[in-house]
Design an enzyme around this catalytic site. Structure first.
Site, PDB file in Angstrom:
ATOM      1  N   PHE A 135       0.828  -1.200   0.000  1.00  0.00           N
ATOM      2  CA  PHE A 135       0.000   0.000   0.000  1.00  0.00           C
ATOM      3  C   PHE A 135       0.866   1.257   0.000  1.00  0.00           C
ATOM      4  O   PHE A 135       1.746   1.406   0.860  1.00  0.00           O
ATOM      5  CB  PHE A 135      -0.905  -0.024   1.239  1.00  0.00           C
ATOM      6  CG  PHE A 135      -1.878   1.116   1.337  1.00  0.00           C
ATOM      7  CD1 PHE A 135      -3.037   1.120   0.580  1.00  0.00           C
ATOM      8  CD2 PHE A 135      -1.650   2.170   2.204  1.00  0.00           C
ATOM      9  CE1 PHE A 135      -3.950   2.157   0.687  1.00  0.00           C
ATOM     10  CE2 PHE A 135      -2.546   3.213   2.325  1.00  0.00           C
ATOM     11  CZ  PHE A 135      -3.708   3.214   1.545  1.00  0.00           C
ATOM     12  N   SER A 139       3.286  -6.846   2.837  1.00  0.00           N
ATOM     13  CA  SER A 139       2.309  -5.946   3.440  1.00  0.00           C
ATOM     14  C   SER A 139       0.935  -6.098   2.783  1.00  0.00           C
ATOM     15  O   SER A 139       0.389  -7.193   2.761  1.00  0.00           O
ATOM     16  CB  SER A 139       2.828  -4.501   3.371  1.00  0.00           C
ATOM     17  OG  SER A 139       2.101  -3.653   4.229  1.00  0.00           O
ATOM     18  N   MET A 140       0.352  -5.031   2.217  1.00  0.00           N
ATOM     19  CA  MET A 140      -0.924  -5.185   1.532  1.00  0.00           C
ATOM     20  C   MET A 140      -0.801  -6.153   0.363  1.00  0.00           C
ATOM     21  O   MET A 140      -1.769  -6.841   0.008  1.00  0.00           O
ATOM     22  CB  MET A 140      -1.442  -3.842   1.030  1.00  0.00           C
ATOM     23  CG  MET A 140      -2.826  -3.944   0.365  1.00  0.00           C
ATOM     24  SD  MET A 140      -3.382  -2.416  -0.408  1.00  0.00           S
ATOM     25  CE  MET A 140      -2.395  -2.422  -1.922  1.00  0.00           C
ATOM     26  N   ASP A 163       8.098  -4.347  13.786  1.00  0.00           N
ATOM     27  CA  ASP A 163       7.461  -3.795  12.591  1.00  0.00           C
ATOM     28  C   ASP A 163       6.631  -2.600  13.048  1.00  0.00           C
ATOM     29  O   ASP A 163       5.696  -2.754  13.828  1.00  0.00           O
ATOM     30  CB  ASP A 163       6.575  -4.860  11.932  1.00  0.00           C
ATOM     31  CG  ASP A 163       5.959  -4.416  10.617  1.00  0.00           C
ATOM     32  OD1 ASP A 163       5.788  -3.194  10.411  1.00  0.00           O
ATOM     33  OD2 ASP A 163       5.610  -5.287   9.800  1.00  0.00           O
ATOM     34  N   HIS A 191       9.646  -3.189   8.777  1.00  0.00           N
ATOM     35  CA  HIS A 191       8.545  -3.600   7.907  1.00  0.00           C
ATOM     36  C   HIS A 191       8.999  -3.998   6.500  1.00  0.00           C
ATOM     37  O   HIS A 191       8.588  -5.035   5.974  1.00  0.00           O
ATOM     38  CB  HIS A 191       7.513  -2.472   7.815  1.00  0.00           C
ATOM     39  CG  HIS A 191       6.312  -2.844   7.019  1.00  0.00           C
ATOM     40  ND1 HIS A 191       5.442  -3.857   7.403  1.00  0.00           N
ATOM     41  CD2 HIS A 191       5.825  -2.365   5.834  1.00  0.00           C
ATOM     42  CE1 HIS A 191       4.470  -3.963   6.508  1.00  0.00           C
ATOM     43  NE2 HIS A 191       4.687  -3.086   5.550  1.00  0.00           N
TER      44      HIS A 191
END
Length: 247
Positions: free
Chosen positions: A22, A90-91, A192, A222
């Site tokens: 994202f 992530s996303m 994270d 992250h």
């Protein structure tokens, strides 16, 4: 944005789809795509709609647009490859999970890197209203422990309408987590600052997969793909792809 271009490589009849996160761009996970291409696989890393241009443009897109992009790349890989593994950061991990839910055994394996299925932020409760009052908030990019290395190419603002759409995707994907049956490799950073550990815990507690490996990385934040643990991320990913597509 210079450097935000998608990546494509034609190799063997084993395909790997790589999904970025994202407000990010393909640059953030390009090391994964290039490593797999060097190993001889056919690789696709699309640039998601609204990403790599301006955050204002992203605010005019939804999770259905982002999913349509990765789904189109997956279908292309399926046409030319005998087996396909999907990966995401992530996303991108959430999008990859949705592919696994929608395509079942046509997805041979799932590699998730700090996947986002939830975020523990009290401000999200106000998001349905806040998205109509504010266009954006300060960004989340660049959560990298390593000093002197590459930085993440991503927006410095979070477009709130797009964020609200992402939360809707989380609800849909979390609801259908029991439909995930594929082999899973989950790579998670011990620290994270973007996605909480509870996001991965939620995923692991709901899926139906029996072949599941979780690895906790101690020296990355992250964006593990650009961080200190990147060599291990690449090695574990390629080993997993080789194992689940063998034979």
């Amino acid at each position: 944005m210079a450097g935000a271009e998608p990546f494509s490589h034609d190799g063997s009849d084993i395909g790997v789809l790589v999904c970025h996160g994202f407000t990010g761009t393909p640059q953030g996970v390009r090391p994964v795509a290039e490593h797999l291409a060097d190993a001889g696989y056919t690789v696709r890393l699309p640039r998601l709609p609204g990403h790599g241009t301006t955050w204002r443009e992203m605010n005019r897109t939804t999770w259905q647009d982002w999913y349509a992009s990765v789904n189109a790349s997956f279908l292309e890989l399926r046409e030319r490859c005998a087996k396909v593994v999907v990966t995401g950061l992530s996303m991108g991990g959430c999008l990859a999970t949705r592919l696994a839910q929608q395509h079942g055994p046509r997805v041979s394996g799932l590699v998730l890197m700090n996947p986002a299925f939830k975020v523990e932020d009290f401000r999200l409760r106000a998001l349905p209203v806040l998205q109509h009052l504010l266009a954006s908030l300060p960004g989340i990019a660049g959560d990298i422990k390593k000093t002197g290395g590459p930085t993440e190419l991503a927006y410095d603002r979070i477009p709130l309408r797009a964020l609200h759409s992402q939360t809707q995707m989380w609800s849909t994907v979390v609801r259908d987590l029991p439909e995930v049956t594929q082999p899973v490799l989950l790579l998670r950073s011990a620290v994270d600052h973007v996605v909480p550990a509870s996001s991965s815990a939620l995923f692991l507690s709901r899926i139906s997969s029996t072949d599941v490996t979780e690895i906790v990385l101690a020296d990355s934040y992250h964006v593990m793909t650009l961080d200190n643990d990147a060599p291990r991320v690449l090695a574990e990913t390629s080993a997993f792809v080789e194992r689940v597509t063998r034979g």
